[in-house]
Design an enzyme around this catalytic site. Structure first.
Site, PDB file in Angstrom:
ATOM      1  N   TYR A 114      -8.610   7.553  14.245  1.00 31.31           N
ATOM      2  CA  TYR A 114      -7.307   7.081  13.757  1.00 31.31           C
ATOM      3  C   TYR A 114      -7.310   6.948  12.228  1.00 31.31           C
ATOM      4  CZ  TYR A 114      -3.682   4.109  12.035  1.00 31.31           C
ATOM      5  OH  TYR A 114      -2.659   3.639  11.253  1.00 31.31           O
TER       6      TYR A 114
ATOM      7  N   TRP B  48       0.835  -1.214   0.000  1.00 33.87           N
ATOM      8  CA  TRP B  48       0.000   0.000   0.000  1.00 33.87           C
ATOM      9  C   TRP B  48       0.865   1.259   0.000  1.00 33.87           C
ATOM     10  CZ3 TRP B  48      -0.409  -4.075   3.366  1.00 33.87           C
ATOM     11  CH2 TRP B  48       0.267  -3.953   4.591  1.00 33.87           C
TER      12      TRP B  48
ATOM     13  N   GLU C 240      -5.417   0.593   5.889  1.00 33.17           N
ATOM     14  CA  GLU C 240      -5.598   0.992   7.283  1.00 33.17           C
ATOM     15  C   GLU C 240      -6.743   0.220   7.938  1.00 33.17           C
ATOM     16  OE1 GLU C 240      -3.509   2.437   9.007  1.00 33.17           O
ATOM     17  OE2 GLU C 240      -2.241   3.324   7.453  1.00 33.17           O
TER      18      GLU C 240
ATOM     19  N   CYS D 284       9.683   0.306  18.772  1.00 31.13           N
ATOM     20  CA  CYS D 284       9.069   0.688  20.054  1.00 31.13           C
ATOM     21  C   CYS D 284       7.913  -0.268  20.352  1.00 31.13           C
ATOM     22  CB  CYS D 284       8.603   2.142  19.979  1.00 31.13           C
ATOM     23  SG  CYS D 284       8.259   2.866  21.588  1.00 31.13           S
TER      24      CYS D 284
ATOM     25  N   ASP E   1      -3.094   5.209  16.821  1.00 29.14           N
ATOM     26  CA  ASP E   1      -3.667   3.914  17.150  1.00 29.14           C
ATOM     27  C   ASP E   1      -2.860   3.391  18.348  1.00 29.14           C
ATOM     28  OD1 ASP E   1      -1.253   3.203  16.060  1.00 29.14           O
ATOM     29  OD2 ASP E   1      -2.071   1.750  14.642  1.00 29.14           O
TER      30      ASP E   1
ATOM     31  N   GLN F 109      -6.238  -4.257  14.193  1.00 25.68           N
ATOM     32  CA  GLN F 109      -6.240  -5.530  14.931  1.00 25.68           C
ATOM     33  C   GLN F 109      -5.635  -6.678  14.143  1.00 25.68           C
ATOM     34  OE1 GLN F 109      -7.890  -4.744  17.769  1.00 25.68           O
ATOM     35  NE2 GLN F 109      -9.047  -3.021  16.969  1.00 25.68           N
ATOM     36  N   THR F 110      -4.928  -6.406  13.062  1.00 24.96           N
ATOM     37  CA  THR F 110      -4.453  -7.503  12.228  1.00 24.96           C
ATOM     38  C   THR F 110      -3.016  -7.225  11.795  1.00 24.96           C
ATOM     39  OG1 THR F 110      -6.722  -7.608  11.400  1.00 24.96           O
ATOM     40  CG2 THR F 110      -5.113  -8.964  10.262  1.00 24.96           C
TER      41      THR F 110
ATOM     42  N   CYS G 259      16.843   2.641  18.526  1.00 20.66           N
ATOM     43  CA  CYS G 259      15.811   3.658  18.332  1.00 20.66           C
ATOM     44  C   CYS G 259      16.407   5.032  18.038  1.00 20.66           C
ATOM     45  CB  CYS G 259      14.921   3.751  19.570  1.00 20.66           C
ATOM     46  SG  CYS G 259      13.565   4.926  19.334  1.00 20.66           S
TER      47      CYS G 259
ATOM     48  N   GLU H 253       3.654   8.163   9.188  1.00 21.49           N
ATOM     49  CA  GLU H 253       3.974   6.788   8.814  1.00 21.49           C
ATOM     50  C   GLU H 253       5.281   6.337   9.458  1.00 21.49           C
ATOM     51  OE1 GLU H 253       3.949   5.749   4.584  1.00 21.49           O
ATOM     52  OE2 GLU H 253       2.644   4.121   5.259  1.00 21.49           O
TER      53      GLU H 253
ATOM     54  N   CYS I 163      13.895  10.382  24.436  1.00 20.28           N
ATOM     55  CA  CYS I 163      12.817   9.592  25.028  1.00 20.28           C
ATOM     56  C   CYS I 163      12.880   9.582  26.549  1.00 20.28           C
ATOM     57  CB  CYS I 163      12.865   8.163  24.497  1.00 20.28           C
ATOM     58  SG  CYS I 163      11.527   7.133  25.128  1.00 20.28           S
TER      59      CYS I 163
ATOM     60  N   TYR J  70     -13.310  -9.596  12.509  1.00 17.46           N
ATOM     61  CA  TYR J  70     -13.947  -8.275  12.674  1.00 17.46           C
ATOM     62  C   TYR J  70     -14.676  -7.870  11.391  1.00 17.46           C
ATOM     63  CZ  TYR J  70     -10.716  -8.171  16.601  1.00 17.46           C
ATOM     64  OH  TYR J  70     -10.021  -8.486  17.729  1.00 17.46           O
TER      65      TYR J  70
END
Ligand code: ADE
Length: 359
Positions: free
Chosen positions: A123, A26, A40, A188, A141, A45-46, A198, A178, A204, A85
């Site tokens: 989101y 994508w 998106e 993270c 998210d 959840q995937t 990182c 992104e 941080c 879902y």
């Protein structure tokens, strides 16, 4: 603000992203809003690895928003089969029809316009507006929220949207969002974040405490209820009885073997359940237990208790209580319907048994 050198932070993140960004289907340039939207929604959840083949198959069948809008709900669900879902698929379909009929086929480019589409929350609206249209708006998210909370060592995320907005550059905010998404996915991570890799380590606050995984404070898990669901795989000749779940609600529009509800009458027998839901008498049938099939949903677990029911001859169903419809489906046609994941696993057992016994 807060003593953080924001422009140095932005540069560090964007440099890292340039070097480490994954090549995902994508992320084609120039950005196609339909691809951004679809990815998106699929990624909610995937995991990325699960989504990629679904994404490719979906786009080859529905290359445009118009082609999606024109599809049948059954075909849309079939392409989503196994991804879970399922309201996501129904909402995509309805939203595509809205976009075609009310926006001349073009996905809105503002957060407000996007939020008006079914299935698009804050989101997703922020992700589409920023990634596809380069609007300066945050997209939080679970993953990006975690990055933000750690940067500022916040245990609660109540001000995360404001903090995220304060970090967004004027130029190329979509690329910045992104990069945050990618950092949350690759570095993270919820447990054992890779702080040594990182780019934001010098900025941080959570890393500085020595216990970055403590931010944000994890939600306490409550015990998940478990529901037993009785299932009758009713077979006669080379056909099996399937029922379609109501369009709205859990697993809406999917097909399943005739089953009790999550909270069915206690102590109801298999024959009573089939009688109640379909008005069908299976009391004279030969019945064999199949193996239990377990499935976890977000807030509860289900244990399916399937039984194979052989009928000597087809008996008509006189009603379909709590289902949209039911139908005798030939064995070869079962795979053309969108079945729930646990029904696919039940069907695999039945198939094996049927082949084995030469039924
Ligand atoms: N997770 C959510 N959105 C994503 C994206 N655009 N790329 C990779 N992973 C994601």
């Amino acid at each position: 603000g807060r003593g953080v050198n924001i422009s140095a932070l932005r540069c560090a993140l964007l440099d890292w992203f340039r070097q480490h960004k994954r090549d995902l289907p994508w992320r084609t340039e120039p950005r196609d809003p339909y691809r951004v939207w679809l990815s998106e929604v699929m990624l909610q959840q995937t995991q990325v690895a699960t989504v990629i083949p679904y994404f490719e198959r979906w786009l080859s069948r529905f290359p445009t928003i118009e082609s999606l809008a024109a599809a049948s709900p059954d075909e849309v669900l079939k392409l989503w089969e196994g991804l879970g879902y399922y309201a996501r698929a129904r909402n995509l379909h309805r939203a595509a029809q809205l976009v075609v009929h009310e926006h001349n086929g073009r996905l809105p480019d503002s957060v407000e316009g996007l939020l008006a589409l079914p299935g698009v929350g804050r989101y997703t609206a922020g992700a589409i507006a920023s990634l596809a249209y380069n609007k300066r708006t945050p997209a939080l998210d679970g993953n990006t929220r975690r990055v933000i909370c750690r940067l500022f060592a916040h245990q609660t995320d109540e001000t995360a949207w404001t903090l995220a907005e304060s970090l967004l550059p004027e130029e190329n905010p979509g690329n910045f969002n992104e990069a945050l998404i990618e950092l949350g996915a690759l570095v993270c991570t919820p447990r054992a974040p890779r702080c040594d890799e990182c780019p934001l380590k010098p900025f941080c606050a959570a890393c500085a405490t020595g216990a970055p995984e403590a931010y944000p404070q994890p939600r306490r898990r409550t015990a998940q209820p478990q529901h037993c669901v009785l299932t009758a795989v009713i077979v006669t000749g080379s056909a099996v009885l399937l029922a379609q779940r109501p369009t709205d609600g859990l697993l809406g529009g999917l097909w399943e073997f005739v089953s009790s509800e999550l909270r069915h009458p206690p102590n109801e027998s298999l024959a009573e359940m089939v009688q109640r839901r379909l008005g069908m008498d299976i009391s004279g049938a030969e019945v064999h237990p199949l193996s239990e099939v377990r499935h976890a949903f977000t807030h509860f677990r289900v244990v399916r208790q399937p039984w194979l029911v052989y009928l000597a001859e087809a008996v008509p169903a006189t009603r379909s209580e709590g289902y949209t419809t039911c139908a005798w489906i030939t064995f070869e046609s079962v795979d053309s319907l969108a079945l729930t994941r646990s029904d696919q696993r039940i069907w695999a057992q039945v198939r094996q048994r049927v082949l084995w016994s030469g039924l």
